[in-house]
Design an enzyme around this catalytic site. Structure first.
Site, PDB file in Angstrom:
ATOM      1  N   GLU A 118       0.840  -1.206   0.000  1.00 18.21           N
ATOM      2  CA  GLU A 118       0.000   0.000   0.000  1.00 18.21           C
ATOM      3  C   GLU A 118       0.872   1.252   0.000  1.00 18.21           C
ATOM      4  O   GLU A 118       1.186   1.785  -1.048  1.00 18.21           O
ATOM      5  CB  GLU A 118      -0.992  -0.058   1.178  1.00 18.21           C
TER       6      GLU A 118
HETATM    7  C1  HEC Z   1      -3.598   0.728  -1.617  1.00 17.80           C
HETATM    8  C2  HEC Z   1      -4.973   0.935  -1.199  1.00 17.80           C
HETATM    9  C3  HEC Z   1      -5.251   1.477   0.171  1.00 17.80           C
HETATM   10  C4  HEC Z   1      -4.713   2.603   0.774  1.00 17.80           C
HETATM   11  C5  HEC Z   1      -3.624   3.511   0.253  1.00 17.80           C
HETATM   12  C6  HEC Z   1      -5.416   2.749   2.031  1.00 17.80           C
HETATM   13  N1  HEC Z   1      -6.346   1.761   2.175  1.00 17.80           N
HETATM   14 FE1  HEC Z   1      -7.666   1.566   3.683  1.00 17.80          FE
HETATM   15  N2  HEC Z   1      -8.091  -0.268   3.064  1.00 17.80           N
HETATM   16  C7  HEC Z   1      -7.650  -0.866   1.905  1.00 17.80           C
HETATM   17  C8  HEC Z   1      -7.951  -2.280   1.925  1.00 17.80           C
HETATM   18  C9  HEC Z   1      -7.625  -3.274   0.848  1.00 17.80           C
HETATM   19  C10 HEC Z   1      -8.579  -2.521   3.174  1.00 17.80           C
HETATM   20  C11 HEC Z   1      -9.038  -3.872   3.706  1.00 17.80           C
HETATM   21  C12 HEC Z   1      -7.848  -4.581   4.328  1.00 17.80           C
HETATM   22  C13 HEC Z   1      -8.225  -5.757   5.190  1.00 17.80           C
HETATM   23  O1  HEC Z   1      -9.351  -5.821   5.697  1.00 17.80           O
HETATM   24  O2  HEC Z   1      -7.362  -6.616   5.425  1.00 17.80           O
HETATM   25  C14 HEC Z   1      -8.686  -1.223   3.844  1.00 17.80           C
HETATM   26  C15 HEC Z   1      -9.339  -1.024   5.044  1.00 17.80           C
HETATM   27  C16 HEC Z   1      -9.536   0.228   5.623  1.00 17.80           C
HETATM   28  C17 HEC Z   1     -10.414   0.511   6.736  1.00 17.80           C
HETATM   29  C18 HEC Z   1     -11.300  -0.485   7.463  1.00 17.80           C
HETATM   30  C19 HEC Z   1     -12.742  -0.401   7.049  1.00 17.80           C
HETATM   31  C20 HEC Z   1     -13.527  -1.574   7.534  1.00 17.80           C
HETATM   32  O3  HEC Z   1     -14.739  -1.626   7.333  1.00 17.80           O
HETATM   33  O4  HEC Z   1     -12.946  -2.505   8.113  1.00 17.80           O
HETATM   34  C21 HEC Z   1     -10.298   1.847   7.012  1.00 17.80           C
HETATM   35  C22 HEC Z   1     -11.020   2.629   8.091  1.00 17.80           C
HETATM   36  C23 HEC Z   1      -9.320   2.380   6.083  1.00 17.80           C
HETATM   37  N3  HEC Z   1      -8.899   1.379   5.242  1.00 17.80           N
HETATM   38  C24 HEC Z   1      -8.830   3.672   6.098  1.00 17.80           C
HETATM   39  C25 HEC Z   1      -7.660   4.038   5.437  1.00 17.80           C
HETATM   40  C26 HEC Z   1      -6.845   5.199   5.765  1.00 17.80           C
HETATM   41  C27 HEC Z   1      -7.136   6.195   6.861  1.00 17.80           C
HETATM   42  C28 HEC Z   1      -5.798   5.202   4.893  1.00 17.80           C
HETATM   43  C29 HEC Z   1      -4.639   6.165   4.843  1.00 17.80           C
HETATM   44  C30 HEC Z   1      -3.808   6.253   6.049  1.00 17.80           C
HETATM   45  C31 HEC Z   1      -5.965   4.057   4.013  1.00 17.80           C
HETATM   46  N4  HEC Z   1      -7.083   3.360   4.403  1.00 17.80           N
HETATM   47  C32 HEC Z   1      -5.148   3.749   2.947  1.00 17.80           C
HETATM   48  C33 HEC Z   1      -6.998  -0.211   0.883  1.00 17.80           C
HETATM   49  C34 HEC Z   1      -6.255   0.946   1.082  1.00 17.80           C
END
Ligand code: HEC
Ligand code: HEC
Length: 302
Positions: A118
């Site tokens: 990521e």
């Molecule tokens: C490259 C893509 C990517 C980036 C960049 C990213 N995310 Fe995500 N995010 C995901 C993915 C894929 C998941 C699910 C991962 C898992 O559940 O293992 C996730 C899960 C989440 C969740 C959980 C939601 C839930 O219902 O469980 C939150 C809140 C979130 N991200 C916020 C953020 C924040 C704040 C940032 C920046 C600091 C960020 N993400 C950066 C792809 C990304």
């Protein structure tokens, strides 16, 4: 036993609560200075090792808080292995991530920043970078100890509290506007309850408050074993956090591995694997219409 609890508990809630779904609040209290700082960080690619990826790269606010890809594309075009859930209304989830490995939004932030596919950064490097910018003053005006790992997470988590979507037609209906949804949507809601979807999808997020097995009635296989990856307890194999259904029409593709690209088929899939039922086309259409009534408006905290 677990399966029984999984059904009985929501059923009790369903029978005793006035409504098994509650509306998103119209307002939410936040610390405005922190939320504004968190907003700036959320949209800033400085969080990633090579300044190319922000939180918003994968969680687009005008696309239901997701990227609409089966698997997200992170730093240097690297592909993830699980579907990105929405950031919208994530404040109402009882834990974060599909497998619940982060207990709240604050802990969640540490995940993407250091994840090699990521943002591939580390906090030491990030703090050094941020200290050379305007962020230094901004953090120091809010936090006595300036830029720290915890303060970065604190600001972003505070901003995420504002990412709620009140005023969905279904919420307006719950608040008493009986004309906010059509008769078909009302029938869809009745089906959603009587067919048993409500057993897992209920509460303010219509999900987000329990784990359930992926494939209860018929067995399903997937690469991720869900909650088991965290606990290593066999009883947790293939258990995933029940996802929110809010704004669901905007967040295709569906399921933790993005295996289905439309709502109709997802509803049929759920009925088959989670409930052992086969719904007719009319029932599927009405449930889908109900699901579409869960699309709200992005809240503005300013
Ligand atoms: C490259 C893509 C990517 C980036 C960049 C990213 N995310 Fe995500 N995010 C995901 C993915 C894929 C998941 C699910 C991962 C898992 O559940 O293992 C996730 C899960 C989440 C969740 C959980 C939601 C839930 O219902 O469980 C939150 C809140 C979130 N991200 C916020 C953020 C924040 C704040 C940032 C920046 C600091 C960020 N993400 C950066 C792809 C990304
Ligand atoms: C026994 C619990 C349970 C029941 C009953 C259930 N679901 Fe689900 N639902 C889940 C879980 C768990 C997931 C996530 C599965 C995964 O991807 O690992 C899910 C996912 C979904 C999704 C996809 C969400 C997303 O963001 O990808 C939709 C839509 C959905 N359910 C609708 C329904 C409907 C409609 C019904 C009734 C026909 C229903 N569900 C019944 C537990 C349940």
């Amino acid at each position: 036993m677990l399966k029984i609890i999984c059904y009985i508990f929501p059923l009790v809630i369903y029978l005793f609560a006035k409504e098994p779904i509650s509306p998103i609040p119209l307002n939410i209290k936040v610390n405005i200075e922190k939320a504004d700082l968190g907003k700036e960080l959320f949209f800033d690619t400085i969080l990633s090792k090579n300044n190319t990826i922000s939180c918003h790269t994968c969680h687009l606010l005008n696309q239901g808080g997701v990227d609409n890809l089966q698997f997200s594309v992170g730093i240097d075009g690297k592909l993830g292995n699980i579907n990105a859930p929405t950031v919208l209304n994530s404040i109402f989830n009882f834990v974060q991530f599909w497998d619940g490995r982060a207990k709240n939004l604050h802990q969640q932030v540490f995940g993407p920043v250091t994840n090699p596919v990521e943002m591939d950064n580390n906090f030491e490097n990030l703090i050094t970078k941020l200290n050379k910018t305007d962020y230094k003053n901004k953090f120091e005006s809010i936090y006595k100890d300036g830029i720290t790992k915890n303060n970065i997470a604190d600001a972003i988590a505070e901003y995420e509290k504002t990412l709620i979507t009140p005023n969905a037609p279904f919420d307006r209906y719950l608040r008493g506007d009986k004309n906010a949804i059509s008769d078909e949507v009302k029938q869809g809601y009745v089906l959603f309850k009587t067919q048993g979807c409500i057993a897992c999808h209920h509460g303010i997020n219509i999900g987000g408050n329990l784990y359930a097995k992926f494939g209860i009635v018929s067995e399903l296989k997937s690469k991720s074993k869900g909650r088991y990856e965290v606990t290593k307890n066999e009883l947790d194999e293939y258990y995933f956090k029940v996802p929110t259904l809010r704004n669901i029409e905007l967040t295709a593709p569906y399921l933790h591995d993005g295996r289905i690209d439309n709502l109709e088929d997802t509803v049929k899939f759920m009925a088959h694997y989670q409930l052992g039922k086969s719904l007719n086309e009319d029932e599927v259409q009405k449930i889908v219409l109900f699901l579409k009534s869960l699309t709200g408006q992005l809240y503005n905290h300013e």
